[in-house]
Design a protein around this motif. Structure first.
Motif, PDB file in Angstrom:
ATOM      1  N   SER A   9       0.827  -1.214   0.000  1.00  0.00           N
ATOM      2  CA  SER A   9       0.000   0.000   0.000  1.00  0.00           C
ATOM      3  C   SER A   9       0.862   1.265   0.000  1.00  0.00           C
ATOM      4  N   ASP A  10       1.988   1.247   0.717  1.00  0.00           N
ATOM      5  CA  ASP A  10       2.888   2.412   0.705  1.00  0.00           C
ATOM      6  C   ASP A  10       3.467   2.644  -0.688  1.00  0.00           C
ATOM      7  N   THR A  11       3.861   1.566  -1.330  1.00  0.00           N
ATOM      8  CA  THR A  11       4.423   1.671  -2.671  1.00  0.00           C
ATOM      9  C   THR A  11       3.383   2.176  -3.657  1.00  0.00           C
ATOM     10  N   LEU A  12       2.187   1.632  -3.596  1.00  0.00           N
ATOM     11  CA  LEU A  12       1.117   2.071  -4.493  1.00  0.00           C
ATOM     12  C   LEU A  12       0.719   3.514  -4.217  1.00  0.00           C
ATOM     13  N   GLU A  13       0.766   3.927  -2.964  1.00  0.00           N
ATOM     14  CA  GLU A  13       0.469   5.320  -2.611  1.00  0.00           C
ATOM     15  C   GLU A  13       1.466   6.260  -3.278  1.00  0.00           C
ATOM     16  N   ARG A  14       2.728   5.874  -3.294  1.00  0.00           N
ATOM     17  CA  ARG A  14       3.745   6.706  -3.948  1.00  0.00           C
ATOM     18  C   ARG A  14       3.512   6.774  -5.460  1.00  0.00           C
ATOM     19  N   ILE A  15       3.146   5.653  -6.051  1.00  0.00           N
ATOM     20  CA  ILE A  15       2.840   5.642  -7.481  1.00  0.00           C
ATOM     21  C   ILE A  15       1.653   6.556  -7.762  1.00  0.00           C
ATOM     22  N   TYR A  16       0.651   6.502  -6.914  1.00  0.00           N
ATOM     23  CA  TYR A  16      -0.528   7.360  -7.056  1.00  0.00           C
ATOM     24  C   TYR A  16      -0.134   8.836  -6.958  1.00  0.00           C
ATOM     25  N   GLU A  17       0.709   9.165  -5.995  1.00  0.00           N
ATOM     26  CA  GLU A  17       1.168  10.549  -5.842  1.00  0.00           C
ATOM     27  C   GLU A  17       1.956  10.998  -7.070  1.00  0.00           C
ATOM     28  N   ASN A  18       2.763  10.102  -7.628  1.00  0.00           N
ATOM     29  CA  ASN A  18       3.480  10.427  -8.866  1.00  0.00           C
ATOM     30  C   ASN A  18       2.504  10.693  -9.994  1.00  0.00           C
ATOM     31  N   GLN A  19       1.451   9.908 -10.061  1.00  0.00           N
ATOM     32  CA  GLN A  19       0.442  10.102 -11.102  1.00  0.00           C
ATOM     33  C   GLN A  19      -0.190  11.481 -10.986  1.00  0.00           C
ATOM     34  N   LEU A  20      -0.508  11.899  -9.773  1.00  0.00           N
ATOM     35  CA  LEU A  20      -1.095  13.220  -9.576  1.00  0.00           C
ATOM     36  C   LEU A  20      -0.122  14.328  -9.970  1.00  0.00           C
ATOM     37  N   ALA A  21       1.158  14.131  -9.648  1.00  0.00           N
ATOM     38  CA  ALA A  21       2.172  15.132 -10.010  1.00  0.00           C
ATOM     39  C   ALA A  21       2.313  15.220 -11.526  1.00  0.00           C
ATOM     40  N   LEU A  22       2.316  14.087 -12.198  1.00  0.00           N
ATOM     41  CA  LEU A  22       2.399  14.083 -13.656  1.00  0.00           C
ATOM     42  C   LEU A  22       1.160  14.731 -14.276  1.00  0.00           C
ATOM     43  N   GLU A  23       0.021  14.492 -13.687  1.00  0.00           N
ATOM     44  CA  GLU A  23      -1.213  15.108 -14.174  1.00  0.00           C
ATOM     45  C   GLU A  23      -1.114  16.630 -14.086  1.00  0.00           C
ATOM     46  N   ASP A  43      -6.424  19.655 -26.868  1.00  0.00           N
ATOM     47  CA  ASP A  43      -7.573  18.737 -26.775  1.00  0.00           C
ATOM     48  C   ASP A  43      -7.113  17.295 -26.579  1.00  0.00           C
ATOM     49  N   ASN A  44      -6.062  16.909 -27.284  1.00  0.00           N
ATOM     50  CA  ASN A  44      -5.552  15.543 -27.150  1.00  0.00           C
ATOM     51  C   ASN A  44      -5.050  15.269 -25.741  1.00  0.00           C
ATOM     52  N   VAL A  45      -4.305  16.216 -25.202  1.00  0.00           N
ATOM     53  CA  VAL A  45      -3.779  16.037 -23.851  1.00  0.00           C
ATOM     54  C   VAL A  45      -4.918  16.050 -22.833  1.00  0.00           C
ATOM     55  N   ARG A  46      -5.905  16.901 -23.030  1.00  0.00           N
ATOM     56  CA  ARG A  46      -7.038  16.933 -22.100  1.00  0.00           C
ATOM     57  C   ARG A  46      -7.780  15.606 -22.083  1.00  0.00           C
ATOM     58  N   GLY A  47      -7.835  14.924 -23.221  1.00  0.00           N
ATOM     59  CA  GLY A  47      -8.437  13.589 -23.253  1.00  0.00           C
ATOM     60  C   GLY A  47      -7.659  12.602 -22.398  1.00  0.00           C
ATOM     61  N   ALA A  48      -6.341  12.667 -22.488  1.00  0.00           N
ATOM     62  CA  ALA A  48      -5.499  11.803 -21.661  1.00  0.00           C
ATOM     63  C   ALA A  48      -5.639  12.163 -20.182  1.00  0.00           C
ATOM     64  N   LEU A  49      -5.721  13.450 -19.888  1.00  0.00           N
ATOM     65  CA  LEU A  49      -5.887  13.887 -18.497  1.00  0.00           C
ATOM     66  C   LEU A  49      -7.219  13.419 -17.918  1.00  0.00           C
ATOM     67  N   GLU A  50      -8.232  13.363 -18.747  1.00  0.00           N
ATOM     68  CA  GLU A  50      -9.529  12.869 -18.287  1.00  0.00           C
ATOM     69  C   GLU A  50      -9.425  11.411 -17.861  1.00  0.00           C
ATOM     70  N   THR A  51      -8.708  10.625 -18.646  1.00  0.00           N
ATOM     71  CA  THR A  51      -8.506   9.214 -18.293  1.00  0.00           C
ATOM     72  C   THR A  51      -7.723   9.095 -16.993  1.00  0.00           C
ATOM     73  N   ILE A  52      -6.689   9.901 -16.843  1.00  0.00           N
ATOM     74  CA  ILE A  52      -5.898   9.890 -15.607  1.00  0.00           C
ATOM     75  C   ILE A  52      -6.792  10.215 -14.407  1.00  0.00           C
ATOM     76  N   GLY A  53      -7.640  11.224 -14.566  1.00  0.00           N
ATOM     77  CA  GLY A  53      -8.532  11.617 -13.475  1.00  0.00           C
ATOM     78  C   GLY A  53      -9.523  10.530 -13.113  1.00  0.00           C
ATOM     79  N   GLU A  54     -10.079   9.876 -14.121  1.00  0.00           N
ATOM     80  CA  GLU A  54     -11.021   8.783 -13.858  1.00  0.00           C
ATOM     81  C   GLU A  54     -10.330   7.638 -13.120  1.00  0.00           C
TER      82      GLU A  54
END
Length: 72
Positions: A9-23, A43-54
């Protein structure tokens, strides 16, 4: 000095935090690109950001379930 324990869970939490930083970084770049008049790339990047957010919501829920199963 003992090495720290890295739980799943600690490792996955760090990956999640990295995902938010990349977003956030992608959003900054999107605003810059759009400001330079390239709406299609924005528009293309916003589509990818939507997937990241979901996916972020699913990841956060999975982390909560995983943490609830861990011993204290």
């Amino acid at each position: 000095m003992p090495s720290p324990e890295y739980s799943l869970s600690d490792t996955l939490e760090r990956i999640y935090e990295n995902q938010l930083a990349l977003e956030a970084a992608l959003m900054e770049l999107t605003l810059l690109v759009e400001g330079q008049g390239n709406a299609e790339a924005g528009d293309n990047v916003r589509g990818a950001l939507e997937t990241i957010g979901e996916n972020a919501g699913h990841i956060k829920q999975g982390l909560a379930r995983l943490r609830a199963q861990e011993p204290d």
